[in-house]
Design a protein around this motif. Structure first.
Motif, short mmCIF file in Angstrom:
data_model
loop_
_atom_site.label_atom_id
_atom_site.label_comp_id
_atom_site.label_asym_id
_atom_site.label_seq_id
_atom_site.Cartn_x
_atom_site.Cartn_y
_atom_site.Cartn_z
N ASP A 257 -36.57 16.90 182.69
CA ASP A 257 -34.81 17.25 182.94
C ASP A 257 -34.31 16.58 182.05
OD1 ASP A 257 -33.05 18.62 182.49
OD2 ASP A 257 -32.69 19.76 184.91
N THR B 114 -31.35 16.17 181.33
CA THR B 114 -30.51 16.13 181.94
C THR B 114 -30.24 15.59 183.65
OG1 THR B 114 -30.58 18.68 182.78
CG2 THR B 114 -29.76 18.61 180.81
N ALA C 40 -31.94 25.91 175.21
CA ALA C 40 -31.70 25.89 177.52
C ALA C 40 -32.45 26.96 177.63
CB ALA C 40 -29.94 26.27 177.33
N ASP D 39 -28.94 34.34 171.69
CA ASP D 39 -28.64 33.23 172.11
C ASP D 39 -26.76 32.19 171.75
OD1 ASP D 39 -30.91 32.79 172.52
OD2 ASP D 39 -30.80 31.40 170.37
N VAL E 114 -24.51 34.15 177.77
CA VAL E 114 -25.25 33.29 177.96
C VAL E 114 -25.37 31.87 177.27
CG1 VAL E 114 -27.40 35.12 177.84
CG2 VAL E 114 -26.82 34.31 176.44
N ASN E 115 -24.58 31.93 176.58
CA ASN E 115 -24.19 30.80 175.02
C ASN E 115 -23.59 29.01 176.29
OD1 ASN E 115 -22.36 29.42 173.22
ND2 ASN E 115 -24.40 29.64 172.18
N TRP E 116 -23.20 29.40 176.99
CA TRP E 116 -22.46 28.38 177.99
C TRP E 116 -23.72 27.34 178.35
CZ3 TRP E 116 -24.61 28.06 182.85
CH2 TRP E 116 -25.13 29.29 183.66
N ARG E 117 -24.52 28.41 178.66
CA ARG E 117 -25.85 27.59 178.98
C ARG E 117 -26.39 26.44 177.84
NH1 ARG E 117 -29.45 30.48 178.23
NH2 ARG E 117 -31.68 29.69 179.67
N HIS E 118 -26.42 26.75 176.64
CA HIS E 118 -26.69 25.46 175.53
C HIS E 118 -25.85 24.78 175.66
CE1 HIS E 118 -30.03 28.52 174.45
NE2 HIS E 118 -28.82 29.42 174.11
N ASN F 294 -23.54 23.29 178.03
CA ASN F 294 -24.11 22.31 179.50
C ASN F 294 -25.12 21.26 178.79
OD1 ASN F 294 -22.04 23.27 180.17
ND2 ASN F 294 -23.04 24.99 181.54
N LEU F 295 -26.12 21.84 178.29
CA LEU F 295 -27.56 21.52 177.89
C LEU F 295 -27.04 20.12 177.45
CD1 LEU F 295 -30.29 20.89 178.04
CD2 LEU F 295 -30.62 22.43 175.91
N PRO G 23 -19.61 30.33 183.64
CA PRO G 23 -19.85 31.55 182.87
C PRO G 23 -19.01 32.48 182.69
CG PRO G 23 -21.38 31.42 184.88
CD PRO G 23 -20.66 30.16 183.94
#
Length: 258
Positions: free
Chosen positions: A102, A104, A129, A137, A142-146, A148-149, A258
């Motif tokens: 991972d 991250t 992500a 995307d 769901v965009n917050w995951r990208h 944060n990645l 999120p």
């Protein structure tokens, strides 16, 4: 006043040439530190890592290539029939291959113990992500995951990239998942200076077998037709950063909720 050229170095050997054009060749020809280790993250089929290993061997580099995948070897064998052959070719080039890494949370992987401040070049091509069924995307749910990645990726690199080391993240300028603003903003927040954005097709390492990085790879690859409906190869970019730590303690990494 103009500074004097640094004799005995590549950057000081063409002092009369146009600055941006001359220095830009380093990022396009991949003239990285020959003695420092390099790491590749999120390389699903390890095609790019093999390309990098061959490049470094041809240039006579002694630094290692550390190739990593997010998936386990079992999953890779289900998706890529050539994966065992690729791994063998990497090992023949003295590269090290690690799975289930991972990017991250690099410090939690025992393979990276003792590699602090040793990486001279890091690569992450087309980060994502992961898709969520029923959502694009760019959807705010769901965009917050990208975002944060990217934030956690650059924060994790701070312990392993040596001062002056390069980080290159390739992405499409029209990507709505990992957007260019997420890449550049996350890098700057962690003291990685944005050096240049290089068109992907001008990069000497752009020729390799791309993959989706998910179950689609078992029956189709991006180069077997139009890979992404809203993305074109001439819009792919390589965002290049140089690590210049200030020595100050940064505040805890902010993340989007999120």
């Amino acid at each position: 006043a103009a500074s004097a050229p640094d004799p005995g170095t590549a950057t000081g050997s063409a002092v009369s040439s146009p600055g941006c054009t001359s220095l830009g060749r380093f990022y396009r020809l991949e003239l990285i530190d020959p003695t420092a280790d390099s790491a590749v993250f999120g390389d699903a089929n390890l095609g790019f890592a093999l390309n990098l290993a061959r490049h470094r061997k041809a240039l006579g580099h002694v630094g290692r290539v550390i190739a990593t995948t997010f998936e386990s070897l079992e999953v890779l064998r289900e998706r890529y029939k050539e994966i065992d052959q690729t791994i063998k070719a990497l090992e023949d080039h003295y590269a090290e291959v690690y799975h289930e890494v991972d990017c991250t949370r690099i410090a939690l992987h025992p393979q990276f113990k003792g590699l602090e401040e040793s990486l001279g070049a890091v690569y992450y091509n087309f980060p994502h992500a992961g898709a969520v069924g029923g959502f694009f995307d760019g959807h705010p749910l769901v965009n917050w995951r990208h975002e944060n990645l990217m934030r956690l990726f650059f924060r994790a690199l701070r312990s392993f990239v040596k001062p002056g080391g390069l980080v290159k993240v390739a992405s499409n300028m029209g990507a709505v998942g990992v957007r260019f603003s997420y890449i550049v903003g996350s890098a700057l927040d962690n003291e990685f200076d944005h050096t240049e954005t290089v068109p992907f097709l001008q990069w000497s390492l752009h020729r390799y077998g791309r993959s989706y990085g998910d179950r689609r790879d078992a029956y189709r690859r991006p180069d077997q037709g139009e890979g992404y409906n809203v993305q074109r190869a001439d819009k792919d970019m390589v965002y290049t950063f140089t690590y210049h730590p200030s020595g100050k303690t940064l505040p805890p990494q902010e993340i989007r909720l999120p």
